[in-house]
Design a protein around this motif. Structure first.
Motif, PDB file in Angstrom:
ATOM      1  N   ASP A  55       0.920  -0.851   0.410  1.00  0.00           N
ATOM      2  CA  ASP A  55       0.215  -0.016  -0.133  1.00  0.00           C
ATOM      3  C   ASP A  55       0.434   1.512  -0.098  1.00  0.00           C
ATOM      4  OD1 ASP A  55      -1.862  -1.113   0.185  1.00  0.00           O
ATOM      5  OD2 ASP A  55      -2.829  -1.385   2.469  1.00  0.00           O
ATOM      6  N   PHE A  56       1.862   0.894   1.067  1.00  0.00           N
ATOM      7  CA  PHE A  56       2.410   2.243   0.474  1.00  0.00           C
ATOM      8  C   PHE A  56       3.877   2.707  -0.740  1.00  0.00           C
ATOM      9  CE2 PHE A  56       2.459   2.518   5.512  1.00  0.00           C
ATOM     10  CZ  PHE A  56       2.473   3.883   5.064  1.00  0.00           C
ATOM     11  N   GLY A  57       3.867   1.414  -1.502  1.00  0.00           N
ATOM     12  CA  GLY A  57       4.280   1.112  -2.620  1.00  0.00           C
ATOM     13  C   GLY A  57       5.581   0.692  -2.663  1.00  0.00           C
ATOM     14  N   PHE A  58       5.593   0.078  -1.652  1.00  0.00           N
ATOM     15  CA  PHE A  58       7.653  -0.727  -1.781  1.00  0.00           C
ATOM     16  C   PHE A  58       7.148  -2.272  -2.638  1.00  0.00           C
ATOM     17  CE2 PHE A  58       7.392   1.393   2.602  1.00  0.00           C
ATOM     18  CZ  PHE A  58       8.547   1.116   1.893  1.00  0.00           C
ATOM     19  N   SER A  59       8.035  -2.114  -3.753  1.00  0.00           N
ATOM     20  CA  SER A  59       7.916  -3.238  -4.429  1.00  0.00           C
ATOM     21  C   SER A  59       8.475  -4.496  -4.013  1.00  0.00           C
ATOM     22  CB  SER A  59       9.165  -3.230  -5.626  1.00  0.00           C
ATOM     23  OG  SER A  59      11.165  -3.632  -4.873  1.00  0.00           O
ATOM     24  N   ILE A  60       8.208  -5.998  -4.610  1.00  0.00           N
ATOM     25  CA  ILE A  60       7.790  -6.912  -3.861  1.00  0.00           C
ATOM     26  C   ILE A  60       9.908  -7.473  -3.541  1.00  0.00           C
ATOM     27  CG2 ILE A  60       8.651  -9.190  -4.604  1.00  0.00           C
ATOM     28  CD1 ILE A  60       5.256  -8.293  -4.047  1.00  0.00           C
ATOM     29  N   PRO A  61      11.037  -6.779  -3.990  1.00  0.00           N
ATOM     30  CA  PRO A  61      12.104  -7.166  -3.361  1.00  0.00           C
ATOM     31  C   PRO A  61      12.240  -6.517  -2.535  1.00  0.00           C
ATOM     32  CG  PRO A  61      12.416  -6.274  -5.514  1.00  0.00           C
ATOM     33  CD  PRO A  61      10.691  -6.918  -5.996  1.00  0.00           C
ATOM     34  N   GLU A  62      11.789  -5.278  -2.692  1.00  0.00           N
ATOM     35  CA  GLU A  62      11.678  -4.146  -0.717  1.00  0.00           C
ATOM     36  C   GLU A  62      10.831  -4.721   0.808  1.00  0.00           C
ATOM     37  OE1 GLU A  62      12.510  -0.097  -2.879  1.00  0.00           O
ATOM     38  OE2 GLU A  62      10.180  -0.404  -3.096  1.00  0.00           O
ATOM     39  N   CYS A  63       9.782  -5.182   0.047  1.00  0.00           N
ATOM     40  CA  CYS A  63       9.159  -6.341   0.932  1.00  0.00           C
ATOM     41  C   CYS A  63       9.797  -7.618   1.135  1.00  0.00           C
ATOM     42  CB  CYS A  63       7.299  -6.930   0.206  1.00  0.00           C
ATOM     43  SG  CYS A  63       7.098  -5.636  -0.281  1.00  0.00           S
ATOM     44  N   ARG A  64      10.646  -8.155   0.406  1.00  0.00           N
ATOM     45  CA  ARG A  64      11.204  -9.302   1.403  1.00  0.00           C
ATOM     46  C   ARG A  64      12.285  -8.567   2.224  1.00  0.00           C
ATOM     47  NH1 ARG A  64      11.158 -13.702  -1.577  1.00  0.00           N
ATOM     48  NH2 ARG A  64      10.738 -12.905  -3.706  1.00  0.00           N
ATOM     49  N   ASN A  65      13.106  -7.668   1.284  1.00  0.00           N
ATOM     50  CA  ASN A  65      13.699  -6.846   2.442  1.00  0.00           C
ATOM     51  C   ASN A  65      13.684  -6.786   3.972  1.00  0.00           C
ATOM     52  OD1 ASN A  65      16.304  -7.209   0.635  1.00  0.00           O
ATOM     53  ND2 ASN A  65      15.733  -5.225  -0.426  1.00  0.00           N
ATOM     54  N   LEU A  66      11.427  -6.080   4.097  1.00  0.00           N
ATOM     55  CA  LEU A  66      11.448  -4.883   5.273  1.00  0.00           C
ATOM     56  C   LEU A  66      10.850  -6.519   5.633  1.00  0.00           C
ATOM     57  CD1 LEU A  66       8.964  -2.584   3.689  1.00  0.00           C
ATOM     58  CD2 LEU A  66      10.748  -2.309   5.279  1.00  0.00           C
ATOM     59  N   LEU A  67      10.761  -7.469   5.331  1.00  0.00           N
ATOM     60  CA  LEU A  67       9.744  -9.041   5.962  1.00  0.00           C
ATOM     61  C   LEU A  67      11.808  -9.273   6.467  1.00  0.00           C
ATOM     62  CD1 LEU A  67       7.502 -10.808   3.935  1.00  0.00           C
ATOM     63  CD2 LEU A  67       7.251 -10.294   6.357  1.00  0.00           C
ATOM     64  N   ALA A  68      12.623  -9.540   6.523  1.00  0.00           N
ATOM     65  CA  ALA A  68      13.057 -10.192   6.764  1.00  0.00           C
ATOM     66  C   ALA A  68      14.108  -9.127   7.793  1.00  0.00           C
ATOM     67  CB  ALA A  68      14.924 -10.187   5.698  1.00  0.00           C
ATOM     68  N   LEU A  69      13.896  -7.776   7.646  1.00  0.00           N
ATOM     69  CA  LEU A  69      14.226  -7.175   8.807  1.00  0.00           C
ATOM     70  C   LEU A  69      13.162  -6.854   9.923  1.00  0.00           C
ATOM     71  CD1 LEU A  69      14.883  -4.068   7.556  1.00  0.00           C
ATOM     72  CD2 LEU A  69      17.106  -5.171   8.288  1.00  0.00           C
ATOM     73  N   TYR A  70      11.482  -7.178   9.886  1.00  0.00           N
ATOM     74  CA  TYR A  70      10.211  -7.120  10.434  1.00  0.00           C
ATOM     75  C   TYR A  70      11.101  -9.042  11.293  1.00  0.00           C
ATOM     76  CZ  TYR A  70       5.672  -9.100  11.884  1.00  0.00           C
ATOM     77  OH  TYR A  70       4.753  -9.056  12.512  1.00  0.00           O
ATOM     78  N   GLU A  71      11.412 -10.340  11.084  1.00  0.00           N
ATOM     79  CA  GLU A  71      11.486 -10.679  11.302  1.00  0.00           C
ATOM     80  C   GLU A  71      12.800 -11.059  11.928  1.00  0.00           C
ATOM     81  OE1 GLU A  71      11.477 -13.277   8.268  1.00  0.00           O
ATOM     82  OE2 GLU A  71       9.722 -14.021   8.505  1.00  0.00           O
ATOM     83  N   ASP A  72      13.856 -10.364  11.726  1.00  0.00           N
ATOM     84  CA  ASP A  72      14.994 -10.518  12.946  1.00  0.00           C
ATOM     85  C   ASP A  72      14.750  -9.332  14.365  1.00  0.00           C
ATOM     86  OD1 ASP A  72      17.652 -10.073  13.501  1.00  0.00           O
ATOM     87  OD2 ASP A  72      18.792  -9.224  11.483  1.00  0.00           O
ATOM     88  N   ARG A  73      14.721 -10.225  14.556  1.00  0.00           N
ATOM     89  CA  ARG A  73      14.809  -8.859  16.349  1.00  0.00           C
ATOM     90  C   ARG A  73      16.045  -7.929  16.877  1.00  0.00           C
ATOM     91  NH1 ARG A  73       9.449  -7.826  16.285  1.00  0.00           N
ATOM     92  NH2 ARG A  73       7.966  -9.563  15.797  1.00  0.00           N
ATOM     93  N   ASP A  74      16.993  -8.619  16.244  1.00  0.00           N
ATOM     94  CA  ASP A  74      18.419  -8.362  16.316  1.00  0.00           C
ATOM     95  C   ASP A  74      18.695  -6.741  15.261  1.00  0.00           C
ATOM     96  OD1 ASP A  74      18.578  -9.675  18.751  1.00  0.00           O
ATOM     97  OD2 ASP A  74      19.487 -11.223  17.124  1.00  0.00           O
ATOM     98  N   ARG A  75      17.826  -6.437  14.502  1.00  0.00           N
ATOM     99  CA  ARG A  75      17.865  -5.060  13.866  1.00  0.00           C
ATOM    100  C   ARG A  75      18.294  -3.940  13.891  1.00  0.00           C
ATOM    101  NH1 ARG A  75      12.193  -6.580  14.163  1.00  0.00           N
ATOM    102  NH2 ARG A  75      11.138  -4.616  15.187  1.00  0.00           N
ATOM    103  N   SER A  76      19.009  -3.377  13.377  1.00  0.00           N
ATOM    104  CA  SER A  76      18.807  -2.479  13.344  1.00  0.00           C
ATOM    105  C   SER A  76      17.908  -1.274  12.984  1.00  0.00           C
ATOM    106  CB  SER A  76      20.007  -1.553  13.051  1.00  0.00           C
ATOM    107  OG  SER A  76      20.380  -0.419  13.132  1.00  0.00           O
ATOM    108  N   SER A  77      17.245   0.135  13.919  1.00  0.00           N
ATOM    109  CA  SER A  77      16.003   0.375  12.756  1.00  0.00           C
ATOM    110  C   SER A  77      16.254   1.201  11.943  1.00  0.00           C
ATOM    111  CB  SER A  77      15.072   1.158  14.395  1.00  0.00           C
ATOM    112  OG  SER A  77      15.858   2.331  14.722  1.00  0.00           O
ATOM    113  N   ALA A  78      17.439   1.506  12.543  1.00  0.00           N
ATOM    114  CA  ALA A  78      18.318   2.227  11.011  1.00  0.00           C
ATOM    115  C   ALA A  78      18.280   1.422   9.388  1.00  0.00           C
ATOM    116  CB  ALA A  78      19.522   2.670  11.545  1.00  0.00           C
TER     117      ALA A  78
END
Length: 129
Positions: A55-78
């Motif tokens: 809905d925000f216009g993120f592409s499928i590859p960007e969604c894949r990256n966002l999902l990986a970050l979403y699932e990684d609890r040790d991620r950096s918000s940066a």
């Protein structure tokens, strides 16, 4: 839950949910005995997450990256912010391009007499390039 239930709850067409599974974006954790895709609450949450990102216009590859970050609890918000900043810049560039198109078309519309004569600056401009 069956794919139709997951799709309805996520606010997506079944075809889209099936596509996301086929490209390994959001896969159901298993299948039923009759080989139907079986979505659990975690997969449903990911489907909703991807729908909102799209809905925000993120592409499928960007969604894949966002999902990986979403699932990684040790991620950096940066890392998340960097993706969003890049996407925001793309949206702002598209807005600038659309505004320029709007201005040019508005100029052509105002220049066109809109009468019975055959001359038309709109058609002339389309022919020019």
């Amino acid at each position: 839950m069956k794919i139709s239930d997951a799709a309805r709850r996520a606010g997506l067409p079944v075809k889209t949910v099936r596509y996301y599974a086929d490209i390994d974006l959001v896969r159901p954790p298993g299948r039923t005995d009759s080989n139907y895709r079986d979505y659990d609450p975690a997969a449903l949450a990911k489907l909703v997450f991807v729908r909102r990102a799209r809905d925000f216009g993120f592409s499928i590859p960007e969604c894949r990256n966002l999902l990986a970050l979403y699932e990684d609890r040790d991620r950096s918000s940066a890392d998340v912010r960097a993706l969003a900043v890049t996407h925001l810049a793309e949206i702002e560039e598209k807005q600038r391009q659309l505004a320029a198109l709007r201005d040019e078309l508005a100029h052509l519309v105002s220049a066109c007499q809109g009468n019975d004569r055959p001359d038309c600056p709109i058609l002339d401009r389309l022919e020019a390039e």
